[in-house]
Design an enzyme around this catalytic site. Structure first.
Site, PDB file in Angstrom:
ATOM      1  N   CYS A 260       0.807  -1.236   0.000  1.00 46.26           N
ATOM      2  CA  CYS A 260       0.000   0.000   0.000  1.00 46.26           C
ATOM      3  C   CYS A 260       0.833   1.276   0.000  1.00 46.26           C
ATOM      4  CB  CYS A 260      -0.922   0.020   1.215  1.00 46.26           C
ATOM      5  SG  CYS A 260      -2.161  -1.246   1.141  1.00 46.26           S
TER       6      CYS A 260
HETATM    7  N1  LIG Z   1      -2.600  -5.597   2.400  1.00 46.32           N
HETATM    8  C1  LIG Z   1      -3.099  -4.500   2.933  1.00 46.32           C
HETATM    9  O1  LIG Z   1      -2.817  -4.179   4.092  1.00 46.32           O
HETATM   10  C2  LIG Z   1      -4.064  -3.603   2.169  1.00 46.32           C
HETATM   11  C3  LIG Z   1      -4.727  -2.589   2.867  1.00 46.32           C
HETATM   12  C4  LIG Z   1      -5.626  -1.764   2.193  1.00 46.32           C
HETATM   13  C5  LIG Z   1      -5.815  -1.949   0.829  1.00 46.32           C
HETATM   14  N2  LIG Z   1      -5.149  -2.924   0.155  1.00 46.32           N
HETATM   15  C6  LIG Z   1      -5.406  -3.077  -1.275  1.00 46.32           C
HETATM   16  O2  LIG Z   1      -6.246  -4.215  -1.447  1.00 46.32           O
HETATM   17  C7  LIG Z   1      -5.925  -4.917  -2.662  1.00 46.32           C
HETATM   18  C8  LIG Z   1      -5.578  -6.351  -2.352  1.00 46.32           C
HETATM   19  O3  LIG Z   1      -4.398  -6.404  -1.568  1.00 46.32           O
HETATM   20  P1  LIG Z   1      -3.977  -7.690  -0.764  1.00 46.32           P
HETATM   21  O4  LIG Z   1      -2.859  -7.264   0.117  1.00 46.32           O
HETATM   22  O5  LIG Z   1      -5.164  -8.365  -0.166  1.00 46.32           O
HETATM   23  O6  LIG Z   1      -3.414  -8.611  -1.967  1.00 46.32           O
HETATM   24  P2  LIG Z   1      -3.136 -10.195  -1.908  1.00 46.32           P
HETATM   25  O7  LIG Z   1      -2.114 -10.475  -2.944  1.00 46.32           O
HETATM   26  O8  LIG Z   1      -2.871 -10.614  -0.516  1.00 46.32           O
HETATM   27  O9  LIG Z   1      -4.512 -10.840  -2.333  1.00 46.32           O
HETATM   28  C9  LIG Z   1      -5.061 -10.735  -3.618  1.00 46.32           C
HETATM   29  C10 LIG Z   1      -5.588 -12.123  -3.988  1.00 46.32           C
HETATM   30  O10 LIG Z   1      -6.357 -11.994  -5.186  1.00 46.32           O
HETATM   31  C11 LIG Z   1      -6.147 -13.168  -5.955  1.00 46.32           C
HETATM   32  N3  LIG Z   1      -6.545 -12.873  -7.344  1.00 46.32           N
HETATM   33  C12 LIG Z   1      -5.886 -12.135  -8.264  1.00 46.32           C
HETATM   34  N4  LIG Z   1      -6.589 -12.055  -9.399  1.00 46.32           N
HETATM   35  C13 LIG Z   1      -7.746 -12.758  -9.189  1.00 46.32           C
HETATM   36  C14 LIG Z   1      -8.891 -13.006  -9.991  1.00 46.32           C
HETATM   37  N5  LIG Z   1      -9.003 -12.513 -11.228  1.00 46.32           N
HETATM   38  N6  LIG Z   1      -9.865 -13.773  -9.461  1.00 46.32           N
HETATM   39  C15 LIG Z   1      -9.766 -14.258  -8.219  1.00 46.32           C
HETATM   40  N7  LIG Z   1      -8.705 -14.051  -7.396  1.00 46.32           N
HETATM   41  C16 LIG Z   1      -7.713 -13.281  -7.882  1.00 46.32           C
HETATM   42  C17 LIG Z   1      -4.687 -13.464  -5.763  1.00 46.32           C
HETATM   43  O11 LIG Z   1      -4.355 -14.795  -6.091  1.00 46.32           O
HETATM   44  C18 LIG Z   1      -4.499 -13.141  -4.275  1.00 46.32           C
HETATM   45  O12 LIG Z   1      -4.707 -14.274  -3.461  1.00 46.32           O
HETATM   46  C19 LIG Z   1      -4.789  -4.112  -3.281  1.00 46.32           C
HETATM   47  O13 LIG Z   1      -5.313  -3.202  -4.204  1.00 46.32           O
HETATM   48  C20 LIG Z   1      -4.194  -3.360  -2.108  1.00 46.32           C
HETATM   49  O14 LIG Z   1      -3.548  -2.194  -2.507  1.00 46.32           O
HETATM   50  C21 LIG Z   1      -4.280  -3.775   0.814  1.00 46.32           C
END
Ligand SMILES: NC(=O)c1ccc[n+]([C@@H]2O[C@H](COP(=O)([O-])OP(=O)(O)OC[C@H]3O[C@@H](n4cnc5c(N)ncnc54)[C@H](O)[C@@H]3O)[C@@H](O)[C@H]2O)c1
Length: 421
Positions: A260
């Site tokens: 992030c």
């Molecule tokens: N990690 C954090 O603390 C946090 C906090 C706020 C916002 N975000 C935002 O949230 C979003 C997700 O982040 P995250 O950390 O959870 O990522 P992550 O990589 O942990 O999880 C994303 C998941 O989505 C899956 N995926 C990808 N494409 C897919 C599809 N087409 N269909 C189904 N599954 C699919 C991936 O395999 C993965 O398991 C990002 O945009 C991030 O910037 C993250």
């Protein structure tokens, strides 16, 4: 609302799915990574904030289903999209996973379904990128589907602020979408904050994370300034933090990481550059934070120099590689940059992190070393890069020959060969 779909079961999607299950709302989780699906089906959580026992309990009751097969989406009245939104090497946003997720959702239509984007995107993306995909084939917003953006505010490792007690901002692409998304989130969040548009909600998220990046950069610059002035930044921060108004303490550290804070301000920069505007604060913050790993390595070199040792050939043990305390997430972690720079300088690098048993760096596999007295004695320098709870840093400071503490975990311990940022 009968069934919720969550697309992407990662650090954001999995805790969100659990929150709906806690309110007895059945969740279908779509996840493309089959290894993750297998783990979830065995009732095993890979996200530190989600307990395997709770996950397995919801699965047994039929409240939570995880699958790599998207057919289950057809039965979902609301679908929340939580896939990654990384940057390309060129620092342009890569919305490929959002596009793929939306195409999947469009292939499994359901009349009147609400779709919410939770992944962080540039301002305008929900309307400019997502809406056209969902509208394909003559489908109409407000009749066939509703669409909103609601930024996730999950703070991995934070047990005080969780999904349910962190206010949630919601902005629809039209008023009815906002209304429906607010009603959905009110089932799981104590306070939902509607805003006038999806673009407003997207920008609010980027302000929050740019605010963090800029303030961390300021305090990192302060740390370097204090060193030149011969004063202790940690003491100064503690003193300034006694002001009950108008000051918010941020801590210096080895840089910024995670999916992030390093990335989100770049999403904004990219969009603004298209509008012929250069956001200078963000660029400066990126440069200062990005320079911290090199600064830490320089300081480790100085500490070793006092022991008459060059970096080349010295054994450096890093404590903590996760990008922050209490999480297993090491994406973009500045500890990795520090590792890389130390390796390039010829140091022999190992690490300990109870949250990250293994990692790959520049094609090489590393595994966490147990934090034993022997490991501390063997190291020429121990560098604290992530201060996880539960580690006895006082013991580390006493046992190690030299400690560089980029997280101030050893505060208050005076020893000749302990240096703090
Ligand atoms: N990690 C954090 O603390 C946090 C906090 C706020 C916002 N975000 C935002 O949230 C979003 C997700 O982040 P995250 O950390 O959870 O990522 P992550 O990589 O942990 O999880 C994303 C998941 O989505 C899956 N995926 C990808 N494409 C897919 C599809 N087409 N269909 C189904 N599954 C699919 C991936 O395999 C993965 O398991 C990002 O945009 C991030 O910037 C993250």
């Amino acid at each position: 609302m009968k069934r919720i779909g969550v697309v992407g079961l990662g650090y954001v999607g999995l805790p969100l799915a659990m929150e709906f299950c806690r309110k007895n709302l059945p969740v279908f989780g779509l996840e493309v990574d089959e290894t993750r699906v297998r783990q979830l089906r065995r009732g095993r959580s890979y996200v530190s904030d989600v307990a395997s026992s709770e996950l397995a309990g919801f699965a047994r009751k039929g409240l939570f289903t995880a699958s790599a097969d998207d057919r289950g989406l057809s039965a979902c009245d609301a679908v929340l999209v939580c896939v990654q939104t990384p940057l390309r090497k060129t620092k342009e946003p890569d919305l490929g996973r959002i596009v793929a997720a939306m195409e999947t959702i469009a292939r499994r239509p359901r009349l009147g379904r609400l779709v919410v984007v939770e992944s962080t995107v540039f301002p305008g993306a929900t309307e400019e990128v997502v809406l056209p995909i969902l509208s394909r084939g003559g489908r109409k917003l407000g009749r066939d589907f509703f669409l909103a953006f609601s930024p996730e505010r999950v703070d991995p490792g934070n047990s005080r602020y969780t999904i349910s007690n962190t206010p949630k901002v919601v902005g629809g692409v039209d008023a009815e979408s906002t209304r429906r998304a607010v009603a959905l989130y009110e089932r799981i969040v104590a306070r939902v904050v509607p805003v006038s548009s999806a673009r407003t909600a997207e920008m609010a998220k980027l302000l929050e994370n740019s605010f963090r990046a800029v303030n961390i950069a300021l305090v990192n610059e302060m740390a370097q300034s204090c060193r030149r002035l011969g004063v202790d930044v940690w003491e100064i921060l503690a003193a300034a933090a006694t002001k009950p108004f108008g000051f918010m303490p941020f801590q210096p550290g080895p840089g910024i990481g995670g999916h992030c804070i390093p990335k989100d301000p770049q999403l904004l920069t990219w969009k603004l550059k298209l509008l012929n505007f250069e956001p200078r604060f963000i660029q400066l913050a990126t440069a200062i934070n990005g320079g911290m790993p090199a600064y830490v390595v320089e300081r480790i070199g100085g500490l070793l120099n006092r022991l008459r040792k060059p970096l080349r050939g010295s054994r450096v043990l890093l404590l903590g590689v996760a990008y922050k305390a209490g999480t297993s997430d090491y994406r973009e972690s500045p500890a990795l940059d520090i590792m890389q720079l130390l390796i390039e300088a010829g140091a022999q690098v190992s690490y300990h992190d109870a949250f990250v048993p293994r990692l790959r760096l520049a094609g090489k596999a590393f595994s966490s070393r147990p934090l034993t007295a022997a490991a501390l004695r063997r190291a020429d320098c121990v560098a604290i890069t992530t201060a996880h709870a539960g580690v006895d840093y006082a013991r580390v400071a006493r046992a190690a020959r030299a400690v560089f503490d980029a997280r101030n975990a050893t505060a208050g311990i005076s020893r000749r060969n302990v240096e703090t940022l």
